[in-house]
Design a protein around this motif. Structure first.
Motif, short mmCIF file in Angstrom:
data_model
loop_
_atom_site.label_atom_id
_atom_site.label_comp_id
_atom_site.label_asym_id
_atom_site.label_seq_id
_atom_site.Cartn_x
_atom_site.Cartn_y
_atom_site.Cartn_z
N HIS A 1 -15.08 -72.39 2.70
CA HIS A 1 -14.22 -70.66 3.16
C HIS A 1 -13.24 -70.65 2.60
O HIS A 1 -12.19 -71.67 3.40
N SER A 2 -12.20 -70.19 1.75
CA SER A 2 -10.89 -70.28 1.50
C SER A 2 -9.74 -69.88 2.41
O SER A 2 -8.49 -70.31 1.73
N SER A 3 -9.95 -68.64 2.46
CA SER A 3 -8.99 -68.08 4.01
C SER A 3 -9.26 -68.22 5.09
O SER A 3 -10.45 -69.42 5.09
N ALA A 4 -8.66 -67.89 6.39
CA ALA A 4 -8.64 -68.10 7.43
C ALA A 4 -10.32 -68.18 7.71
O ALA A 4 -10.70 -67.10 7.18
N PRO A 5 -11.08 -68.69 8.69
CA PRO A 5 -10.89 -70.22 8.30
C PRO A 5 -10.68 -71.10 7.34
O PRO A 5 -12.03 -70.78 6.79
N PHE A 6 -10.27 -71.73 6.96
CA PHE A 6 -10.39 -72.91 5.48
C PHE A 6 -11.68 -73.60 6.14
O PHE A 6 -11.15 -74.76 7.39
N ILE A 7 -12.48 -74.25 5.28
CA ILE A 7 -13.49 -74.96 5.65
C ILE A 7 -13.94 -75.88 4.13
O ILE A 7 -14.67 -74.64 3.57
N VAL A 8 -14.11 -77.07 4.39
CA VAL A 8 -15.05 -77.96 3.26
C VAL A 8 -15.78 -78.64 3.83
O VAL A 8 -15.82 -78.74 4.86
N ILE A 9 -16.99 -79.07 2.84
CA ILE A 9 -17.94 -79.89 3.56
C ILE A 9 -18.01 -80.94 2.21
O ILE A 9 -17.16 -80.61 0.72
N ASP A 10 -18.14 -81.97 2.74
CA ASP A 10 -17.57 -83.43 1.88
C ASP A 10 -19.22 -84.30 2.30
O ASP A 10 -18.68 -85.17 3.27
N GLY A 11 -19.54 -84.74 1.34
CA GLY A 11 -20.48 -86.15 1.49
C GLY A 11 -20.69 -86.99 1.36
O GLY A 11 -20.69 -87.78 0.53
N ALA A 12 -18.67 -87.07 2.32
CA ALA A 12 -17.93 -88.80 1.72
C ALA A 12 -18.95 -89.70 3.27
O ALA A 12 -19.09 -89.41 4.48
N HIS A 13 -19.69 -90.30 2.40
CA HIS A 13 -20.76 -91.01 3.83
C HIS A 13 -20.27 -92.45 3.63
O HIS A 13 -20.88 -93.68 4.21
N ASN A 14 -19.36 -93.26 2.81
CA ASN A 14 -18.45 -94.88 2.65
C ASN A 14 -17.75 -95.52 2.11
O ASN A 14 -16.77 -93.37 2.03
N GLU A 15 -16.74 -96.30 2.71
CA GLU A 15 -15.91 -96.09 2.80
C GLU A 15 -14.73 -95.70 1.46
O GLU A 15 -14.14 -94.46 1.56
N GLU A 16 -15.13 -95.98 -0.43
CA GLU A 16 -15.00 -95.41 -1.24
C GLU A 16 -14.19 -93.97 -0.88
O GLU A 16 -14.15 -92.97 -1.41
N GLY A 17 -16.10 -93.43 -0.60
CA GLY A 17 -16.61 -92.19 -0.36
C GLY A 17 -14.51 -90.99 0.62
O GLY A 17 -14.45 -90.05 -0.06
N LEU A 18 -14.48 -91.71 1.70
CA LEU A 18 -13.47 -91.19 2.77
C LEU A 18 -12.52 -91.65 1.92
O LEU A 18 -11.14 -91.06 2.35
N LEU A 19 -11.86 -93.34 1.31
CA LEU A 19 -10.51 -93.03 1.08
C LEU A 19 -10.08 -91.94 -0.62
O LEU A 19 -9.27 -91.70 -0.35
N ALA A 20 -11.95 -91.65 -0.93
CA ALA A 20 -11.87 -90.14 -1.77
C ALA A 20 -10.87 -88.90 -1.37
O ALA A 20 -10.32 -88.54 -2.07
N LEU A 21 -11.77 -89.40 -0.04
CA LEU A 21 -11.45 -87.69 0.80
C LEU A 21 -10.01 -87.51 1.28
O LEU A 21 -9.43 -86.80 0.98
N LYS A 22 -9.32 -88.56 1.59
CA LYS A 22 -8.59 -89.57 2.15
C LYS A 22 -7.18 -88.71 1.33
O LYS A 22 -6.42 -87.38 1.64
N GLU A 23 -7.24 -89.40 0.32
CA GLU A 23 -6.57 -89.18 -1.35
C GLU A 23 -6.73 -87.97 -1.52
O GLU A 23 -5.29 -86.77 -1.69
N THR A 24 -7.83 -86.45 -1.23
CA THR A 24 -7.58 -85.38 -2.53
C THR A 24 -7.05 -84.69 -1.06
O THR A 24 -6.41 -83.42 -1.53
N LEU A 25 -7.03 -84.88 0.42
CA LEU A 25 -6.72 -84.01 1.17
C LEU A 25 -4.28 -83.80 1.25
O LEU A 25 -4.70 -83.51 1.37
N VAL A 26 -4.60 -85.35 0.63
CA VAL A 26 -2.77 -85.87 0.83
C VAL A 26 -2.45 -85.16 -0.68
O VAL A 26 -1.40 -84.15 0.04
N ASN A 27 -2.80 -85.30 -1.28
CA ASN A 27 -2.07 -84.77 -2.82
C ASN A 27 -2.48 -83.25 -3.14
O ASN A 27 -2.07 -82.65 -3.23
N GLN A 28 -3.39 -82.44 -2.71
CA GLN A 28 -4.34 -81.56 -3.20
C GLN A 28 -3.88 -80.58 -1.77
O GLN A 28 -3.54 -78.95 -1.98
N TYR A 29 -4.16 -80.66 -0.77
CA TYR A 29 -3.83 -79.98 0.57
C TYR A 29 -3.06 -80.67 1.82
O TYR A 29 -2.75 -81.15 2.92
#
Length: 442
Positions: A305-333
């Motif tokens: 859902h892209s308007s309020a409420p803004f909701i994302v699901i992401d299957g980040a289930h290991n160290e590298e996946g969560l690092l990628a998630l963090k970088e995506t959030l900081v860079n694009q949001y």
């Protein structure tokens, strides 16, 4: 067995046999079936992260050029049948039942031998090989289940072997160092078959380089034989330039989020441009750009859902996946505040997983899900070093409570195990969870 549900129940009943690395059971079944794995043209894809996304990029580019494409992926997000698909469409009930009826007597016969019963994954793999041999797609994209060297898919001879990345996952099976994990992944490398590597760590690259040399397999390594440069991005899309000796794309556009997706797309572009150069496929420049741009992959930084409420699901289930998630959030949001609902399996170290978020203002709610290896949310809460944290055993209640109180400048990220993400996605789809609970709903 006359229905898909009966077949799936039977396959899941084999889960009790667990993970049994080795190829002898697969070889026995496939020999008895007449070696269907020798009747298709394969690209074999291994890697800790990025396999599914890379498969999706490959499929979309090939389909844009008119090729029929089989895919074998795991785990599933929406339905079991999607694991075995043709041109993006899951295997039909008729074909699933037909293949299972053919293979079940072999499974029961094999169980009586010293090799023992095949595992759930081995049976699914055998069904896939049989289905693709019958349907005859132009190319089959075969994703490794676990590791590579002893994975049940590693009975095929592909036209290209792909290793997307090396990271810290399944370490209790594959080994406790990147070198050991890389050795297992490099087990898919075949004699004289080209290898495309997206692996970044030097120590893992050396293992892949060594095995490639032993097998006389031409190696195409990211940052050496091909590379990319991110050029611009916003919340909706990102642009990049790709360069290899076979292909230059000055402005490729992705709807997938995060620089790791540019990495995955670049691995796919290298594979495809190499095969085009070898005249194994025929592609035009527009096929690359159109296919890459239209690619999406459910459960991987998927905006529900892209308007309020803004909701994302992401299957980040290991160290590298969560690092990628963090970088995506900081860079694009970068202007948003983050709320997490998080659930993982019990072999994971919660503080190593969440280390990338230690310096970020993050409110996290730990929860559980219905899976035999799911971690206890109260234990995650107690072990976690995060400061703004809470826990709720029932994930429906956990997500619903955050949706109700989510502010317009916040985004909810539901992340962790892909099994958890699959359950959450279904709940939103069938109305068990609703965006409308939020007071800012638009």
């Amino acid at each position: 067995m006359k229905k898909s549900e009966e077949v799936i129940d039977w396959i899941h009943s084999l889960l009790s046999f667990g993970i049994k690395p080795g190829l002898k059971r697969m070889e026995w079944m496939l020999d008895t079936l007449g070696n269907p794995e020798k009747k298709s043209t394969f690209i074999h894809i291994a890697g800790t992260n990025g396999k599914g996304s890379t498969v999706s990029y490959l499929r979309n580019v090939l389909q844009s050029a008119g090729y029929s494409v089989g895919t074998f992926t795991s785990p599933y997000i929406e339905c079991f049948e999607e694991r075995i698909s043709l041109n993006g469409h899951p295997i039909s009930e008729e074909h699933l039942v037909q293949s299972a009826q053919l293979i079940r007597p072999l499974v029961e016969e094999l169980a009586q031998t010293e090799l023992g019963s095949p595992t759930e994954f081995e049976v699914i793999t055998a069904i896939a090989f049989n289905y693709f041999a019958e349907m005859k797609p132009d190319i089959v994209l075969m994703e490794v289940g676990l590791g590579g060297r002893l994975d049940s898919t590693n009975v095929l001879t592909p036209i290209a072997s792909v290793i997307t990345s090396i990271g810290h996952d399944h370490m209790h099976i594959l080994g406790d160092t990147l070198e050991k994990i890389a050795f297992e992944k490099a087990g898919i490398i075949k004699q004289d078959i080209p290898v495309i590597s997206g692996v970044k760590q030097k120590q893992a690259q050396e293992i892949i380089r060594k095995v490639s040399k032993q097998k006389n397999a031409a190696l195409f390594q990211i940052e050496e034989d091909y590379d990319y440069k991110k050029t611009k991005w916003n919340e909706q899309e990102q642009h990049f330039k790709f360069q290899s000796q076979f292909l230059t794309v000055d402005d490729a556009v992705l709807q997938m989020k995060g620089e790791h997706q540019i990495h995955n797309a670049s691995v796919a572009l290298m594979v495809l441009s190499l095969l085009h150069d070898k005249q194994l496929i025929k592609l035009e420049k527009s096929h690359y750009t159109v296919g890459i741009r239209k690619t999406s992959w459910i459960g991987r930084f998927e905006v529900l859902h892209s308007s309020a409420p803004f909701i994302v699901i992401d299957g980040a289930h290991n160290e590298e996946g969560l690092l990628a998630l963090k970088e995506t959030l900081v860079n694009q949001y970068p202007t948003r505040k983050y709320r997490f609902v998080f659930a993982v399996t019990k072999e994971k170290d919660v503080n190593r997983l969440l280390a990338p978020f230690s310096s970020i203002d993050l409110n996290i709610l730990f929860t559980g899900f219905n899976f035999f290896r799911a971690a206890d949310p109260e234990e995650l809460y107690k072990k976690s070093d995060m400061t703004k944290k809470s826990w709720e055993a029932d994930w429906h209640k956990a997500i619903s409570s955050v949706i109700k109180e989510l502010h317009a400048d916040e985004m909810l990220v539901i992340t962790g195990s892909l099994y958890f993400i699959s359950d959450v996605r279904k709940a939103f789809k069938n109305g068990e969870l609703s965006f409308k609970e939020n007071k800012h709903y638009m």
